[in-house]
Design an enzyme around this catalytic site. Structure first.
Site, PDB file in Angstrom:
ATOM      1  N   GLU A  47      22.924  39.709  21.138  1.00  0.00           N
ATOM      2  CA  GLU A  47      23.688  40.106  22.317  1.00  0.00           C
ATOM      3  C   GLU A  47      23.053  41.385  22.858  1.00  0.00           C
ATOM      4  O   GLU A  47      22.965  42.386  22.149  1.00  0.00           O
ATOM      5  CB  GLU A  47      25.163  40.339  21.984  1.00  0.00           C
ATOM      6  N   ASP A  58      34.354  49.390  26.172  1.00  0.00           N
ATOM      7  CA  ASP A  58      33.524  49.940  25.106  1.00  0.00           C
ATOM      8  C   ASP A  58      34.026  51.302  24.651  1.00  0.00           C
ATOM      9  O   ASP A  58      34.500  52.107  25.448  1.00  0.00           O
ATOM     10  CB  ASP A  58      32.071  50.055  25.582  1.00  0.00           C
TER      11      ASP A  58
END
Length: 262
Positions: A47, A58
């Site tokens: 990824e 995040d």
């Protein structure tokens, strides 16, 4: 058969390791080398994060990685160039781009899908694109043979899981924690129960990420999931390393994680 589907088929029930790094972190010239280092350690799928100025899903570690990449002006076009360079020496390891919808919108879904396919991308995961709004993007990706990977959270209702099941390709990413990446502690038994329930609705492999920071946790998650996704811990390793040692340190850590889930 797509590279992602072929990867899971070749594993034949063994568990996949899916490491995440941010493209352009710590600097653009190192990303392709780090990708090869992940493969050297045993990565089954990579990824690759697309840097974004407002990475709301995040935690601090990956936010800082995006900031470092953006200081080098790394954008979506540069990320695709990195994948193309990686493909010159690796034609087998699937690469999934992970990021936010805005850069894809700016390029245009069809243009993006065409460029991504040409570069050697295999799948796309946009963390801020719910299934109700994903039809246009999914259609463009599907037309170019790219898999659309969706997130499923602990709070995702069965009705939305059913919608995801119609659109998802490749695998589904189960977010094991509420909140942002790199935060909290996992309840392994709860994750296992949730995955068992999801299997009743989802025909695809299920990868689990968020909160997996060591080999012991990876091993426990692998007992229930088809794939283990590790991001913040690897990005933290890059942050702590020098450019000269980053690849070696990543390879070592990925190898430890891979050994744990075998």
């Amino acid at each position: 058969m797509s590279r992602i589907a072929n990867c899971f088929a070749e594993l034949a029930g063994k568990k996949a390791l899916i490491p995440f790094i941010t493209a352009g972190d710590p600097h653009p010239g190192l990303t392709v080398s780090l990708m090869h280092g992940l493969v050297d350690g045993g990565a089954d799928i990579i990824e690759l994060g697309v840097p974004f100025s407002d990475p709301m899903a995040d935690g601090p570690v990956i936010q800082r990685a995006s900031e470092r990449a953006l200081k080098h002006k790394v954008g979506l076009r540069h990320v695709l160039e990195m994948v193309a360079e990686f493909r010159r020496d690796n034609a087998t390891t699937p690469v999934v781009l992970m990021g936010y919808l805005n850069p894809l919108c700016a390029m245009g879904y069809t243009e993006f899908a065409s460029r991504a396919k040409a570069a050697g991308v295999d799948g796309v995961l946009t963390v801020d694109c719910p299934p109700e709004e994903a039809a246009e993007l999914e259609s463009a990706l599907d037309a170019h043979g790219l898999d659309t990977v969706f997130l499923v959270a602990p709070t995702t209702p069965p009705s939305r899981v059913a919608e995801i099941a119609k659109l998802a390709r490749g695998y589904v990413y189960y977010v094991s924690l509420k909140g942002v990446t790199g935060a909290g502690h996992l309840d392994i038994e709860d994750v296992a129960r949730k995955i068992a329930a999801l299997r009743q609705q989802l025909p695809l492999p299920i990868g689990v990420g968020f909160g997996i920071r060591d080999a012991a946790t990876a091993k426990a998650i692998a007992a229930a999931a088809d794939a283990v996704v590790v991001g913040s811990r690897l990005v933290q390793e890059i942050e702590a390393a020098t450019p000269e040692t980053a690849r070696e340190q990543l390879t070592r850590l990925v190898a430890e994680l891979k050994a744990a889930i075998r």
